[in-house]
Design a protein around this motif. Structure first.
Motif, short mmCIF file in Angstrom:
data_model
loop_
_atom_site.label_atom_id
_atom_site.label_comp_id
_atom_site.label_asym_id
_atom_site.label_seq_id
_atom_site.Cartn_x
_atom_site.Cartn_y
_atom_site.Cartn_z
N ARG A 109 51.62 35.85 41.11
CA ARG A 109 50.56 36.30 40.22
C ARG A 109 49.21 35.86 40.75
N CYS A 110 48.16 36.62 40.50
CA CYS A 110 46.80 36.27 40.96
C CYS A 110 46.41 34.87 40.48
N THR A 111 46.73 34.58 39.23
CA THR A 111 46.31 33.32 38.62
C THR A 111 47.10 32.11 39.14
N ALA A 112 48.11 32.34 39.99
CA ALA A 112 48.80 31.21 40.61
C ALA A 112 47.84 30.45 41.52
N CYS A 113 46.90 31.15 42.12
CA CYS A 113 45.90 30.52 43.01
C CYS A 113 44.48 30.61 42.45
N HIS A 114 44.14 31.76 41.86
CA HIS A 114 42.79 31.99 41.36
C HIS A 114 42.70 31.53 39.91
N ARG A 115 42.11 30.37 39.72
CA ARG A 115 41.97 29.78 38.38
C ARG A 115 40.69 30.25 37.72
N ASP A 116 40.30 29.63 36.61
CA ASP A 116 39.11 30.03 35.85
C ASP A 116 37.79 29.76 36.57
N GLU A 117 37.83 28.92 37.60
CA GLU A 117 36.61 28.62 38.36
C GLU A 117 36.98 28.40 39.82
N ASN A 118 35.97 28.42 40.69
CA ASN A 118 36.19 28.19 42.11
C ASN A 118 36.83 26.82 42.33
N ASN A 119 37.69 26.71 43.33
CA ASN A 119 38.32 25.44 43.68
C ASN A 119 37.60 24.89 44.90
N ALA A 120 36.76 23.89 44.71
CA ALA A 120 35.97 23.32 45.80
C ALA A 120 36.85 22.68 46.86
#
Length: 129
Positions: free
Chosen positions: A99-110
């Motif tokens: 799923r997209c949200t497995a990696c892409h969360r609610d905000e950028n991952n620094a």
């Protein structure tokens, strides 16, 4: 896919640009007989094609990567096929085990560099360009 924040809502960057483009006033009916329909608009003096700036935004990889005409999202400025074999899935949120949200969360991952935004997903296939 971070966007513009307006009245507490997060708008996609490409959607915000599109909404701004709709603010261009239309020419009156008396001007329609002229060669350039928008000749009286101030921007027309500097630009023959008023839609060129809008087209440049819509053709930017940031928009095109999430608006593919097939089931494969793209990544990066060169628009390469998304790594890890990511595909659209029946609900535009990725296939069952990826799923997209497995990696892409609610905000950028620094830490990882993975971009994020609330409700990260592909645009529907009907909105591919």
């Amino acid at each position: 896919m971070l966007g513009l924040k307006s009245k507490g809502l997060l708008l996609p960057a490409c959607g915000g640009a599109l909404m701004l483009s709709l603010a261009v006033p239309l020419a009156s009916s008396s001007e329609t007989s002229s060669h350039n329909l928008f000749a009286s608009h101030p921007a027309a003096a500097a630009e023959d094609d008023l839609f060129a700036p809008i087209a440049a935004v819509l053709r930017h990889p940031r928009c095109l990567n999430c608006h593919p005409r097939d089931d494969r999202p793209r990544q990066g400025e060169d628009r390469h096929i998304h790594l890890q074999g990511v595909t659209r899935g029946p609900d535009n949120l990725g296939f069952v085990n990826l799923r997209c949200t497995a990696c892409h969360r609610d905000e950028n991952n620094a830490y990882s560099g993975v971009p994020g935004a609330p409700s990260w997903h592909l645009a529907p296939l009907s909105m591919g360009w």
